[in-house]
Design an enzyme around this catalytic site. Structure first.
Site, mmCIF file in Angstrom:
data_model
loop_
_atom_site.group_PDB
_atom_site.id
_atom_site.type_symbol
_atom_site.label_atom_id
_atom_site.label_comp_id
_atom_site.label_asym_id
_atom_site.label_seq_id
_atom_site.Cartn_x
_atom_site.Cartn_y
_atom_site.Cartn_z
ATOM 1 N N SER A 728 3.941 0.554 -2.300
ATOM 2 C CA SER A 728 5.291 0.168 -1.799
ATOM 3 C C SER A 728 5.627 -0.827 -2.883
ATOM 4 C CB SER A 728 5.190 -0.665 -0.611
ATOM 5 O OG SER A 728 4.410 -1.579 -0.483
ATOM 6 N N LYS A 770 6.942 -6.722 7.350
ATOM 7 C CA LYS A 770 7.473 -7.315 6.274
ATOM 8 C C LYS A 770 8.632 -7.965 6.668
ATOM 9 C CE LYS A 770 5.494 -3.779 3.448
ATOM 10 N NZ LYS A 770 5.818 -2.047 2.662
#
Length: 836
Positions: A728, A770
């Protein structure tokens, strides 16, 4: 079996040797020989051969005057003795080897040995050569005649002398005799050897006495060899007395130990007889019944309220009948009794009534937790379904989240809401399947597994059992505990769960199993198939402040014997504690900091004598926080801005976090890309893809097309001691490289997403963690892949609140947000004119 008998040597008849007479006059004494029959006869030791065949000794040397058996294994030594018999050689040299493990060769032999007469030799098939030798006299090896087996040597015999009517010599002799007499008190085995010595030799011969006394000891081979090599009689007697004293001390200690053991055994026997007599008297008076009958009666009474299955009832009857026939002192009695104890302690047919009151359940959940509203809603839905079915059997719930987010306490809250008893154990690091399914009764110390132990503790068949750390379960040669858990957790199998120790089936279908893990990557896939996953991403700062004020602070006040009149803390101080000292997803670090504050306050109150009633409580505010917990651990807040810098979002087992990527041009001597920061293979590939994509599209983004042609770029992810990997970081790396090429700092936005060579932004996972990590750092603007919009929309409003989220389908969307530029279309080359 073959037997070779070597005849006794004959007494050689010859003229008297004047030298021998001189030796007799000088005091030389014969070793191991009876007095001469006539003046014309010579003793056997006076005609000893000048050359000897050597037989090695490995354990300890032999002394003159001894008659001992020897055993030699192997055909080589047997052949040597056969050759001696064939050549009528009755004497051999017995010499101790220096190193037992070394090769049998001349340099491995001591110089001094003993010449011996072979009295008998017997060769037994598969058991080696057995010989009986009579040791005659010491000899020293003058030289080796052969260097290979059989080793032959030239021997030097030195006559031994004694001194008659010598006071000092007699004193040594008496001392040795007294020590031997003292040793006889502690070890009667010496008496037979002493009687044999007295029958063959005169006690007044000090040389014989010294050799005999040395042979009695258990001294080491080097000490005994030293005595064998000592010819002067006084020196030999001194060394022998030293060895005897050492042996006597050992014998005294052994005697003391034996007496202590005998005393304890006698005391135990006396108590045993008295106890048996007491039991017999009590039995005659009717004061005590047979303990075996009492055990049988107790077990029969214990099972009256149990609803055994047919299999369990049959096993109980068989074991109870066996117990009634066994003697109480038999080892099998205790094994059978323990089995019946476990079998009757299980809650056969005993269940507790479930509570399906949603209001009470919500109250119980809120009592243990602040925040996690989505998780609480999911648990309440689970309880609501159970209220419709009137049971919650066959359910397995897996809580996944970083440490300290309250997975275990959620399990307690569920048990409290349902009104069931709660039992927890950890399977982290467990490597033996017997921990789950028990040991078989054939093993010493066998006992049931954790599941049966839990049922015995809770005393009902439908408890809430929590298994912590299922992602850290191990496996080795003792079995696979994860596979053993399948029978426990699978609703299709656990109705017939069989523990190895009990060896009868028990129904686990009514048990509510709760599992906890920090991550799903290491959880066995079969377990995941059987569990319903509930994720606990962590707490926001506001939630942690409420938990600290409403739960942790009051709890630690009680733990440290303090009250609100002793110490108070402002809400602003609690917020500063959360944001600057405890940014982890859970509240464990926050709890440790509050404990630290309580300890310092308690010490301050003790030292200054503040009672709280007189001068008021200790007040902890933002300004005084450093006095109690030190300097803030997290000083920087938000995003670093600059050319070549970009901020990414990452997921870890400890929750979400941010990563600031740094890119710079190291030199312009050649083209290249260097990666540092302990990156895994996936992140390295992401960096190479980002580098290739940005390099191929520099001109379309308005950067110099040849920027990377002669630029050696260094891309670094800080905190190099921490391993990093994951799919990511591609978007973040491309942003840092593009910022370097444009020589422009990107906007204050954090991002996450994987990049392809064509510029597509792919979906990622862990979006909740996140987003919470960004909020903890005060970041209010994010870029996420457009494919994750559905996942973000399902998150609670409390998680999305205060954050502006942009969705990117292609990297050009990221470039537009970060640099305010639009990607130019690809230039089409004009077609070549036809026919030119």
């Amino acid at each position: 079996m073959s037997t070779d008998d070597v005849v006794d040597p004959e007494i050689v008849e010859q003229d008297a040797d004047p030298a021998a007479e001189d030796a007799e006059q000088d005091g030389a004494t014969a070793v191991d020989d009876p007095p001469a029959r006539e003046a014309s006869l010579v003793r056997a030791d006076e005609v000893l051969p000048p050359q000897l065949t050597i037989l090695p000794l490995s354990n300890r040397p032999l002394f003159p005057g001894l008659v001992v058996p020897l055993v030699y294994e192997g055909e080589e030594m047997a052949q040597v003795v056969r050759n001696l018999a064939e050549h009528h050689e009755h004497y051999v040299g017995l010499v101790l080897v220096r190193d037992e493990d070394a090769v049998y060769e001349p340099k491995n032999l001591f110089e001094v040995g003993v010449v011996a007469r072979v009295a008998k030799a017997v060769e037994i098939q598969d058991h080696g050569l057995h010989i009986v030798v009579e040791c005659v006299r010491r000899f020293r090896i003058d030289r080796f005649l052969t260097n290979t087996n059989p080793i032959r040597v030239a021997a030097i015999y030195r006559p031994e002398t004694s001194f008659e009517d010598n006071v000092e010599l007699r004193a040594y002799t008496v001392a040795i005799i007294n020590i031997i007499k003292e040793m006889l008190k502690h070890n009667p085995l010496y008496e037979e050897e002493l009687r044999l010595f007295a029958s063959r030799f005169d006690v007044d011969e000090p040389n014989r006495l010294a050799d005999f006394a040395a042979s009695l000891t258990t001294a080491g081979r080097e000490d005994l060899q030293d005595i064998l090599e000592t010819y002067p009689i006084f020196d030999r007697l001194k060394k022998v007395i030293t060895l005897l004293n050492r042996e006597l001390n050992v014998s005294k200690v052994q005697t003391k130990i034996r007496e202590n053991i005998d005393e304890r055994v006698s005391e135990q026997q006396r108590k045993f007889f008295l106890h048996e007599q007491l039991q017999e008297i009590q039995r005659e008076l009717g004061m005590n019944e047979d303990p075996r009958e009492k055990e049988v009666a107790d077990f029969k009474q214990r099972v009256e309220g149990l609803k055994f299955s047919d299999e369990a009832a049959k096993a109980f009857d068989e074991e109870l009948n066996k117990l009634a026939m066994l003697d109480t002192s038999s080892p099998e009695y205790s094994v059978t009794r323990n089995y019946l104890d476990w079998l009757t302690c299980l809650p056969w047919g005993k269940t507790c009534r479930d509570r399906f009151n949603l209001k009470a359940a919500a109250k119980a959940l809120n009592k243990h937790h602040s925040g996690l509203d989505d998780v609480k809603d999911r648990i309440l839905e689970f309880i609501a379904v159970g209220s419709r079915k009137k049971e919650v059997s066959g359910s397995i719930i897996l809580f996944v989240g970083p440490p300290g987010v309250g997975k275990t306490s959620l399990g307690k809250a569920i048990a409290d809401a349902l009104g069931r008893p709660f039992y927890r154990f950890s399977v982290g690091g467990m490597r033996d399947e017997a921990e789950i399914k028990g040991h078989r009764r054939t093993y010493i110390g066998a006992m049931p597994g954790k599941i049966v132990q839990a049922l015995k503790r809770v005393e009902v068949a439908n408890p809430v059992i929590m298994m912590d750390e299922v992602d850290k379960i191990g496996t080795d040669f003792r079995g696979d505990p994860a596979s053993a858990l399948l029978e426990v957790l699978d609703p299709e199998q656990n109705s017939d769960f069989m523990d190895h120790y009990l060896d009868v089936r028990f129904d686990l279908s009514s048990v509510l199993f709760l599992l906890t893990a920090n991550q799903l990557d290491t959880v066995p896939a079969p377990l995941l198939d059987r569990a319903e996953i509930i994720r606990l991403a962590g707490y926001m700062s506001s939630e942690k402040v409420e938990i600290g004020r409403k739960h942790l602070w009051p709890s630690q006040l009680g733990e440290h014997a303090l009250t609100r009149r002793d110490v108070t803390m402002t809400k602003a101080a609690m917020l500063r504690l959360v944001e600057d000292y405890a940014r982890e997803p859970g509240v464990r670090k926050l709890e440790h900091l509050i404990k630290k504050i309580m300890r310092k306050v308690a010490r301050k109150l003790a030292e200054e004598g503040i009672s709280g009633e007189g001068n008021g409580p200790v007040q902890i505010g933002v300004g005084s926080l450093e006095e109690y917990v030190g300097k803030p651990r997290f000083r920087e807040k938000g995003i670093k801005q600059g050319v070549g810098l970009s901020t990414g979002l990452a997921w870890t087992a400890m929750g979400g976090t941010t990563l600031t990527l740094e890119a710079t041009v190291a030199h312009r001597d050649r083209r290249g890309l260097k990666l540092t920061g302990q990156l895994g293979k996936v992140m390295q590939e992401s960096a190479e893809i980002a580098y290739s994509y940005v390099t191929a599209n520099l001109e379309r983004f308005g950067a110099p097309a040849d920027f990377f042609d002669k630029a050696f770029v260094h891309l670094h992810v800080p905190e190099g001691a921490v391993p990093k990997d994951g799919p990511s970081a591609g978007v973040t790396m491309a942003t840092a490289l593009l910022s370097l090429a444009l020589n422009r700092a990107p906007e204050r936005i954090a991002m996450t997403g994987e990049l392809t060579l064509t510029g597509d932004v792919l979906a990622i996972g862990g979006e909740r963690e996140k987003i919470l990590a960004a909020k903890r750092l005060g970041i209010d603007e994010l870029i996420l892949p457009a494919a994750n919009k559905v996942d973000v929309d399902e998150l609670p409003e409390s998680v999305r609140e205060g954050v502006s989220i942009h969705y990117a389908t292609y990297f050009k969307d990221v470039a537009r947000l970060m640099f305010g530029i639009r990607m130019k279309p690809v230039k089409q080359k004009k077609a070549a004119e036809k026919g030119s």
